[in-house]
Design a protein around this motif. Structure first.
Motif, PDB file in Angstrom:
ATOM      1  N   ARG A 182      20.950  25.472 -28.751  1.00 41.82           N
ATOM      2  CA  ARG A 182      20.072  26.830 -28.528  1.00 41.82           C
ATOM      3  C   ARG A 182      19.331  26.696 -27.125  1.00 41.82           C
ATOM      4  O   ARG A 182      19.191  27.608 -26.350  1.00 41.82           O
ATOM      5  N   THR A 183      18.757  25.582 -27.055  1.00 39.66           N
ATOM      6  CA  THR A 183      17.851  25.555 -25.838  1.00 39.66           C
ATOM      7  C   THR A 183      18.930  25.518 -24.314  1.00 39.66           C
ATOM      8  O   THR A 183      18.531  25.979 -23.539  1.00 39.66           O
ATOM      9  N   ALA A 184      19.879  24.904 -24.591  1.00 39.89           N
ATOM     10  CA  ALA A 184      20.797  24.863 -23.424  1.00 39.89           C
ATOM     11  C   ALA A 184      21.465  26.215 -23.267  1.00 39.89           C
ATOM     12  O   ALA A 184      21.890  26.611 -22.141  1.00 39.89           O
ATOM     13  N   GLN A 185      21.647  27.007 -24.407  1.00 41.84           N
ATOM     14  CA  GLN A 185      22.319  28.333 -24.164  1.00 41.84           C
ATOM     15  C   GLN A 185      21.262  29.308 -22.961  1.00 41.84           C
ATOM     16  O   GLN A 185      21.832  30.127 -22.375  1.00 41.84           O
ATOM     17  N   ARG A 186      20.018  28.823 -23.120  1.00 42.45           N
ATOM     18  CA  ARG A 186      19.145  29.450 -21.907  1.00 42.45           C
ATOM     19  C   ARG A 186      19.583  29.397 -20.465  1.00 42.45           C
ATOM     20  O   ARG A 186      19.345  30.140 -19.538  1.00 42.45           O
ATOM     21  N   PHE A 187      20.442  28.226 -20.325  1.00 44.25           N
ATOM     22  CA  PHE A 187      20.843  27.886 -19.116  1.00 44.25           C
ATOM     23  C   PHE A 187      22.419  28.281 -18.575  1.00 44.25           C
ATOM     24  O   PHE A 187      22.793  27.949 -17.572  1.00 44.25           O
ATOM     25  N   ALA A 188      23.187  28.972 -19.661  1.00 40.96           N
ATOM     26  CA  ALA A 188      24.290  29.489 -19.279  1.00 40.96           C
ATOM     27  C   ALA A 188      24.395  30.379 -18.419  1.00 40.96           C
ATOM     28  O   ALA A 188      23.214  31.151 -18.066  1.00 40.96           O
ATOM     29  N   PRO A 189      25.486  30.587 -17.488  1.00 42.30           N
ATOM     30  CA  PRO A 189      26.647  29.961 -17.470  1.00 42.30           C
ATOM     31  C   PRO A 189      26.608  28.566 -16.557  1.00 42.30           C
ATOM     32  O   PRO A 189      27.574  28.187 -15.917  1.00 42.30           O
ATOM     33  N   HIS A 190      25.608  27.888 -16.678  1.00 36.95           N
ATOM     34  CA  HIS A 190      25.672  26.807 -15.740  1.00 36.95           C
ATOM     35  C   HIS A 190      25.038  25.223 -16.544  1.00 36.95           C
ATOM     36  O   HIS A 190      24.256  24.613 -16.080  1.00 36.95           O
ATOM     37  N   ARG A 191      25.496  25.388 -17.767  1.00 33.58           N
ATOM     38  CA  ARG A 191      24.887  24.290 -18.746  1.00 33.58           C
ATOM     39  C   ARG A 191      25.515  22.827 -18.467  1.00 33.58           C
ATOM     40  O   ARG A 191      24.632  21.862 -18.573  1.00 33.58           O
ATOM     41  N   SER A 192      26.618  22.647 -17.639  1.00 32.21           N
ATOM     42  CA  SER A 192      26.873  21.404 -17.089  1.00 32.21           C
ATOM     43  C   SER A 192      25.757  20.943 -16.335  1.00 32.21           C
ATOM     44  O   SER A 192      25.428  19.636 -16.310  1.00 32.21           O
ATOM     45  N   TYR A 193      25.175  21.774 -15.578  1.00 30.40           N
ATOM     46  CA  TYR A 193      24.187  21.317 -14.415  1.00 30.40           C
ATOM     47  C   TYR A 193      22.854  20.927 -15.506  1.00 30.40           C
ATOM     48  O   TYR A 193      22.284  19.898 -14.803  1.00 30.40           O
ATOM     49  N   LEU A 194      22.537  21.311 -16.426  1.00 33.45           N
ATOM     50  CA  LEU A 194      21.551  20.857 -17.295  1.00 33.45           C
ATOM     51  C   LEU A 194      21.685  19.541 -17.879  1.00 33.45           C
ATOM     52  O   LEU A 194      20.779  18.681 -17.646  1.00 33.45           O
ATOM     53  N   ALA A 195      22.925  19.341 -18.184  1.00 35.03           N
ATOM     54  CA  ALA A 195      23.218  17.759 -18.495  1.00 35.03           C
ATOM     55  C   ALA A 195      23.010  16.999 -17.365  1.00 35.03           C
ATOM     56  O   ALA A 195      22.695  16.016 -17.588  1.00 35.03           O
ATOM     57  N   LEU A 196      23.515  17.299 -16.154  1.00 30.43           N
ATOM     58  CA  LEU A 196      23.326  16.528 -15.058  1.00 30.43           C
ATOM     59  C   LEU A 196      21.836  16.288 -14.687  1.00 30.43           C
ATOM     60  O   LEU A 196      21.559  15.174 -14.381  1.00 30.43           O
ATOM     61  N   TYR A 197      20.984  17.126 -14.977  1.00 31.08           N
ATOM     62  CA  TYR A 197      19.517  17.151 -14.784  1.00 31.08           C
ATOM     63  C   TYR A 197      18.966  15.939 -15.947  1.00 31.08           C
ATOM     64  O   TYR A 197      18.112  15.279 -15.491  1.00 31.08           O
ATOM     65  N   MET A 198      19.295  16.340 -17.007  1.00 30.45           N
ATOM     66  CA  MET A 198      18.980  15.377 -18.143  1.00 30.45           C
ATOM     67  C   MET A 198      19.236  13.984 -17.713  1.00 30.45           C
ATOM     68  O   MET A 198      18.507  12.866 -17.970  1.00 30.45           O
ATOM     69  N   TRP A 199      20.644  13.711 -17.324  1.00 29.39           N
ATOM     70  CA  TRP A 199      20.898  12.240 -17.079  1.00 29.39           C
ATOM     71  C   TRP A 199      20.420  11.759 -15.842  1.00 29.39           C
ATOM     72  O   TRP A 199      20.007  10.678 -15.813  1.00 29.39           O
ATOM     73  N   ARG A 200      20.185  12.464 -14.940  1.00 29.40           N
ATOM     74  CA  ARG A 200      19.330  11.981 -13.731  1.00 29.40           C
ATOM     75  C   ARG A 200      18.081  11.666 -13.841  1.00 29.40           C
ATOM     76  O   ARG A 200      17.350  10.871 -13.403  1.00 29.40           O
ATOM     77  N   HIS A 201      17.454  12.520 -14.914  1.00 27.82           N
ATOM     78  CA  HIS A 201      15.899  12.330 -15.264  1.00 27.82           C
ATOM     79  C   HIS A 201      15.817  10.942 -16.013  1.00 27.82           C
ATOM     80  O   HIS A 201      14.769  10.210 -15.732  1.00 27.82           O
ATOM     81  N   VAL A 202      16.698  10.745 -16.809  1.00 25.14           N
ATOM     82  CA  VAL A 202      16.734   9.448 -17.519  1.00 25.14           C
ATOM     83  C   VAL A 202      16.953   8.177 -16.656  1.00 25.14           C
ATOM     84  O   VAL A 202      16.283   7.293 -16.808  1.00 25.14           O
ATOM     85  N   ASP A 203      17.717   8.476 -15.838  1.00 22.45           N
ATOM     86  CA  ASP A 203      17.875   7.286 -14.604  1.00 22.45           C
ATOM     87  C   ASP A 203      16.899   7.173 -13.619  1.00 22.45           C
ATOM     88  O   ASP A 203      16.851   6.136 -12.690  1.00 22.45           O
TER      89      ASP A 203
END
Length: 200
Positions: free
Chosen positions: A175-196
């Motif tokens: 549901r949260t990710a839906q707010r970032f459509a149509p660019h949800r792949s970028y949200l995943a990139l941000y999350m991975w970059r944040h973790v690293d």
């Protein structure tokens, strides 16, 4: 600042100060397609490397390529060569999956051009129909092989848990990710970059 990054910051501020701070700290991210191999081979390489360190995956894949000799990899990935593939360090499940990928490719079901003409959902359905290939793998191939901009890989523990931690455990990450459509792949990139990211 890119338009996409600015949009992500605005959306994140509406959701959670912690999420906005994380996205701001990471800075703009870019998607890069890694379609440097035929799809069936790239998919097999992805399966080979799952749940392994980068070094271990590279070593095993090198053995797989060497074991093929002059035989094209798609031809090499067949059940009659199970013992050879297992000797490279592949598990029984990974060997079976790669042989199934080879069979589908030889049957013309994994043609790169045909797959590119499908929607992300149609492509995922085609990929996950292969024994041993799950939704996470389909999401990764859609993102990093086909460059799809709007995939939220909810099966990826790092992306999901990071988004949950930065927003709310009570709110579904889909549901949260839906707010970032149509660019949800970028949200995943941000999350991975944040973790690293290294601690400041």
């Amino acid at each position: 600042m890119s338009d996409l990054h600015a949009r992500f910051l605005g959306t994140a501020r509406d959701l959670s100060p912690a999420l906005a701070e994380a996205i701001d700290a990471v800075g703009p991210v870019e998607m890069h397609s890694r379609a440097d191999l035929p799809f069936a081979v790239a998919l097999s390489r992805s399966i080979t490397g799952q749940q392994l360190s980068v070094a271990a995956a590279k070593t095993i894949w090198g053995r797989v390529e060497e074991s093929a000799g002059s035989t094209p990899l798609v031809e090499h990935f067949c059940h009659s060569r199970t013992d050879t593939l297992r000797a490279c360090g592949l598990s029984g499940a990974k060997t079976k999956a790669i042989c199934e990928i080879g069979a589908m490719a030889r049957a013309g079901r994994l043609d790169d051009k045909e797959l590119r003409d499908l929607t992300a959902a149609e492509r995922a359905a085609r990929i996950t129909a292969i024994w041993g290939v799950g939704q996470w793998t389909a999401d990764m191939m859609n993102m990093f092989y086909f460059g799809e901009p709007d995939i939220w890989p909810d099966g990826d523990v790092a992306a999901r848990k990071t988004l949950e931690r930065l927003t709310s455990k009570r709110r579904k990450t889909v549901r949260t990710a839906q707010r970032f459509a149509p660019h949800r792949s970028y949200l995943a990139l941000y999350m991975w970059r944040h973790v690293d990211a290294k601690p400041v």
